[in-house]
Motif scaffolding. Structure first.
Motif, PDB file in Angstrom:
ATOM      1  N   GLU A  20       0.833  -1.203   0.000  1.00  0.00           N
ATOM      2  CA  GLU A  20       0.000   0.000   0.000  1.00  0.00           C
ATOM      3  C   GLU A  20       0.866   1.252   0.000  1.00  0.00           C
ATOM      4  OE1 GLU A  20      -3.486   2.274   2.583  1.00  0.00           O
ATOM      5  OE2 GLU A  20      -2.058   0.940   3.569  1.00  0.00           O
ATOM      6  N   GLU A  21       1.874   1.269   0.867  1.00  0.00           N
ATOM      7  CA  GLU A  21       2.767   2.430   0.934  1.00  0.00           C
ATOM      8  C   GLU A  21       3.465   2.671  -0.402  1.00  0.00           C
ATOM      9  OE1 GLU A  21       3.451   4.702   3.311  1.00  0.00           O
ATOM     10  OE2 GLU A  21       1.811   3.875   4.490  1.00  0.00           O
ATOM     11  N   ALA A  22       3.815   1.596  -1.090  1.00  0.00           N
ATOM     12  CA  ALA A  22       4.517   1.699  -2.369  1.00  0.00           C
ATOM     13  C   ALA A  22       3.539   1.879  -3.536  1.00  0.00           C
ATOM     14  CB  ALA A  22       5.361   0.451  -2.605  1.00  0.00           C
ATOM     15  N   GLU A  23       2.242   1.918  -3.232  1.00  0.00           N
ATOM     16  CA  GLU A  23       1.186   2.049  -4.245  1.00  0.00           C
ATOM     17  C   GLU A  23       1.245   0.927  -5.278  1.00  0.00           C
ATOM     18  OE1 GLU A  23       1.157   6.001  -5.850  1.00  0.00           O
ATOM     19  OE2 GLU A  23       0.762   6.927  -3.906  1.00  0.00           O
ATOM     20  N   ARG A  24       1.597  -0.260  -4.793  1.00  0.00           N
ATOM     21  CA  ARG A  24       1.592  -1.459  -5.639  1.00  0.00           C
ATOM     22  C   ARG A  24       0.326  -2.262  -5.273  1.00  0.00           C
ATOM     23  NH1 ARG A  24       5.955  -2.884  -8.510  1.00  0.00           N
ATOM     24  NH2 ARG A  24       5.508  -5.100  -8.246  1.00  0.00           N
ATOM     25  N   TYR A  25      -0.776  -1.812  -5.821  1.00  0.00           N
ATOM     26  CA  TYR A  25      -2.070  -2.320  -5.364  1.00  0.00           C
ATOM     27  C   TYR A  25      -2.337  -3.750  -5.818  1.00  0.00           C
ATOM     28  CZ  TYR A  25      -2.641   2.528  -4.079  1.00  0.00           C
ATOM     29  OH  TYR A  25      -2.451   3.771  -3.511  1.00  0.00           O
ATOM     30  N   GLU A  26      -1.791  -4.153  -6.964  1.00  0.00           N
ATOM     31  CA  GLU A  26      -1.936  -5.555  -7.381  1.00  0.00           C
ATOM     32  C   GLU A  26      -1.236  -6.478  -6.385  1.00  0.00           C
ATOM     33  OE1 GLU A  26      -0.934  -3.121  -9.347  1.00  0.00           O
ATOM     34  OE2 GLU A  26      -2.347  -3.013 -11.036  1.00  0.00           O
ATOM     35  N   ASP A  27      -0.058  -6.048  -5.903  1.00  0.00           N
ATOM     36  CA  ASP A  27       0.654  -6.842  -4.899  1.00  0.00           C
ATOM     37  C   ASP A  27      -0.131  -6.909  -3.596  1.00  0.00           C
ATOM     38  OD1 ASP A  27       2.645  -7.115  -6.754  1.00  0.00           O
ATOM     39  OD2 ASP A  27       4.060  -5.744  -5.779  1.00  0.00           O
ATOM     40  N   LEU A  28      -0.740  -5.796  -3.219  1.00  0.00           N
ATOM     41  CA  LEU A  28      -1.551  -5.761  -2.000  1.00  0.00           C
ATOM     42  C   LEU A  28      -2.685  -6.786  -2.090  1.00  0.00           C
ATOM     43  CD1 LEU A  28      -2.867  -2.475  -0.313  1.00  0.00           C
ATOM     44  CD2 LEU A  28      -3.987  -4.670  -0.105  1.00  0.00           C
ATOM     45  N   ILE A  29      -3.370  -6.791  -3.236  1.00  0.00           N
ATOM     46  CA  ILE A  29      -4.473  -7.736  -3.425  1.00  0.00           C
ATOM     47  C   ILE A  29      -3.966  -9.171  -3.347  1.00  0.00           C
ATOM     48  CG2 ILE A  29      -6.119  -8.613  -5.147  1.00  0.00           C
ATOM     49  CD1 ILE A  29      -6.378  -5.642  -6.088  1.00  0.00           C
ATOM     50  N   ALA A  30      -2.817  -9.446  -3.948  1.00  0.00           N
ATOM     51  CA  ALA A  30      -2.252 -10.794  -3.919  1.00  0.00           C
ATOM     52  C   ALA A  30      -1.955 -11.242  -2.487  1.00  0.00           C
ATOM     53  CB  ALA A  30      -0.978 -10.846  -4.768  1.00  0.00           C
ATOM     54  N   GLN A  31      -1.442 -10.315  -1.655  1.00  0.00           N
ATOM     55  CA  GLN A  31      -1.147 -10.661  -0.264  1.00  0.00           C
ATOM     56  C   GLN A  31      -2.423 -10.957   0.524  1.00  0.00           C
ATOM     57  OE1 GLN A  31       1.813 -11.338   0.696  1.00  0.00           O
ATOM     58  NE2 GLN A  31       2.832 -10.528  -1.129  1.00  0.00           N
ATOM     59  N   ILE A  32      -3.449 -10.143   0.322  1.00  0.00           N
ATOM     60  CA  ILE A  32      -4.697 -10.368   1.057  1.00  0.00           C
ATOM     61  C   ILE A  32      -5.384 -11.635   0.569  1.00  0.00           C
ATOM     62  CG2 ILE A  32      -6.972  -9.431   1.616  1.00  0.00           C
ATOM     63  CD1 ILE A  32      -4.710  -8.000   3.046  1.00  0.00           C
ATOM     64  N   LYS A  33      -5.305 -11.915  -0.716  1.00  0.00           N
ATOM     65  CA  LYS A  33      -5.863 -13.177  -1.232  1.00  0.00           C
ATOM     66  C   LYS A  33      -5.139 -14.372  -0.608  1.00  0.00           C
ATOM     67  CE  LYS A  33      -7.684 -11.920  -5.807  1.00  0.00           C
ATOM     68  NZ  LYS A  33      -7.504 -12.111  -7.272  1.00  0.00           N
ATOM     69  N   GLY A  34      -3.807 -14.288  -0.538  1.00  0.00           N
ATOM     70  CA  GLY A  34      -3.048 -15.355   0.103  1.00  0.00           C
ATOM     71  C   GLY A  34      -3.419 -15.512   1.563  1.00  0.00           C
ATOM     72  N   LEU A  35      -3.621 -14.382   2.221  1.00  0.00           N
ATOM     73  CA  LEU A  35      -3.988 -14.402   3.646  1.00  0.00           C
ATOM     74  C   LEU A  35      -5.326 -15.096   3.859  1.00  0.00           C
ATOM     75  CD1 LEU A  35      -3.592 -11.381   6.047  1.00  0.00           C
ATOM     76  CD2 LEU A  35      -5.589 -12.831   6.150  1.00  0.00           C
ATOM     77  N   THR A  36      -6.322 -14.731   3.062  1.00  0.00           N
ATOM     78  CA  THR A  36      -7.654 -15.316   3.266  1.00  0.00           C
ATOM     79  C   THR A  36      -7.689 -16.788   2.871  1.00  0.00           C
ATOM     80  OG1 THR A  36     -10.022 -14.953   2.949  1.00  0.00           O
ATOM     81  CG2 THR A  36      -8.655 -14.657   1.027  1.00  0.00           C
ATOM     82  N   GLN A  37      -6.860 -17.181   1.880  1.00  0.00           N
ATOM     83  CA  GLN A  37      -6.785 -18.601   1.530  1.00  0.00           C
ATOM     84  C   GLN A  37      -6.176 -19.426   2.656  1.00  0.00           C
ATOM     85  OE1 GLN A  37      -4.612 -18.564  -2.147  1.00  0.00           O
ATOM     86  NE2 GLN A  37      -6.346 -17.785  -3.339  1.00  0.00           N
ATOM     87  N   SER A  38      -5.231 -18.825   3.373  1.00  0.00           N
ATOM     88  CA  SER A  38      -4.541 -19.550   4.440  1.00  0.00           C
ATOM     89  C   SER A  38      -5.248 -19.468   5.782  1.00  0.00           C
ATOM     90  CB  SER A  38      -3.115 -19.013   4.597  1.00  0.00           C
ATOM     91  OG  SER A  38      -2.369 -19.202   3.424  1.00  0.00           O
ATOM     92  N   TYR A  39      -5.904 -18.317   6.046  1.00  0.00           N
ATOM     93  CA  TYR A  39      -6.412 -18.078   7.396  1.00  0.00           C
ATOM     94  C   TYR A  39      -7.902 -17.748   7.466  1.00  0.00           C
ATOM     95  CZ  TYR A  39      -1.433 -17.944   8.362  1.00  0.00           C
ATOM     96  OH  TYR A  39      -0.102 -18.277   8.451  1.00  0.00           O
ATOM     97  N   GLY A  40      -8.583 -17.716   6.329  1.00  0.00           N
ATOM     98  CA  GLY A  40     -10.037 -17.536   6.367  1.00  0.00           C
ATOM     99  C   GLY A  40     -10.465 -16.083   6.417  1.00  0.00           C
ATOM    100  N   ALA A  41     -11.445 -15.795   7.262  1.00  0.00           N
ATOM    101  CA  ALA A  41     -12.079 -14.474   7.330  1.00  0.00           C
ATOM    102  C   ALA A  41     -11.060 -13.373   7.597  1.00  0.00           C
ATOM    103  CB  ALA A  41     -13.146 -14.475   8.418  1.00  0.00           C
TER     104      ALA A  41
END
Length: 250
Positions: A20-41
């Motif tokens: 987010e700080e680097a304004e790399r929003y595609e990367d941000l989405i990828a991290q949150i997608k990985g997070l929800t796949q691994s840890y749920g809600a």
């Protein structure tokens, strides 16, 4: 060969914040997608980061689309060559494709994972509002044959969210107010009904103002007041449009 190291929830969140700080929003989405796949809600913080990322990407694309669409119309009206107009149309279609991909990606994530894990109440309202928003964006630029379907899907999501918001959230809750604002914008921009937009927006505005007090946290009050200002600004514009239409009809 050593097994791949599992990334902790805290590490996913750290990488998302860095993106987010680097304004790399595609990367941000990828991290949150990985997070929800691994840890749920998602937590509220994680959910808000995801929302910010998609919003920044789609806002940039929607702005680009409006500019190219306006140029295409201008060139067509000024009698430019068919080749020039075709080039602009090609660019507009390219942006439409990118925007559609992002909107459908959000909706797929909501339907495939986030809505099924959402808790009853504010979280459900937030996600259905988000679904209504991205179907609305699709309806804004879709071809005629698809516009009605996206408009109906947006309306269904907004109605579901608003019904739950009225029942479960206070009139001053930022999520309820943000939903009312966007739902009113839907009626104005997609359904071309400033009357419905004003009716919904004014009802939400009046209810919130009547319930304002000092018991809410400073951040909640700040968020609510900001949305109320946006809602009031839109109501002034829409009311002016209706007055000019009524005057023109006389």
């Amino acid at each position: 060969m050593s097994p791949a190291r599992i990334i902790s929830r805290e590490e996913y969140l750290l990488l998302a914040k860095v993106a987010e700080e680097a304004e790399r929003y595609e990367d941000l989405i990828a991290q949150i997608k990985g997070l929800t796949q691994s840890y749920g809600a998602l937590t509220i913080e994680e959910r808000n980061l995801l929302s910010i990322a998609y919003k920044n990407i789609t806002n940039a694309l929607r702005s680009s689309w409006r500019i190219v669409d306006s140029l295409e119309r201008l060139e067509s009206s000024h009698g430019q060559t068919e080749r020039q107009v075709a080039l602009l149309r090609q660019q507009r279609c390219k942006i439409e494709g990118e925007l559609a991909d992002v909107c459908k990606d959000v909706i797929q994530l909501l339907d495939g994972r986030l809505l099924s894990t959402a808790s009853h109440g504010e979280e459900t309202v937030f996600y259905y509002k988000m679904k209504g928003d991205y179907y609305r964006y699709l309806a804004e630029f879709a071809q005629v044959q698809e516009r009605g379907r996206y408009s109906d899907l947006s309306l269904a999501a907004y109605k579901f969210a608003y019904k739950h918001a009225l029942a479960l959230l206070e009139p001053t809750h930022p999520t309820r107010l943000g939903l009312a604002l966007n739902f009113a914008v839907y009626y104005h921009d997609v359904r071309k009904s400033p009357e419905r937009a004003c009716h919904l927006g004014k009802h939400a505005f009046d209810e919130a103002v009547a319930c304002l007090d000092d018991s809410s946290s400073l951040q909640v009050m700040r968020d609510s007041m900001m949305i109320l200002q946006l809602l009031r600004d839109d109501l002034v514009i829409w009311s002016g449009e209706m007055q000019r239409e009524n005057y023109a009809d006389k």
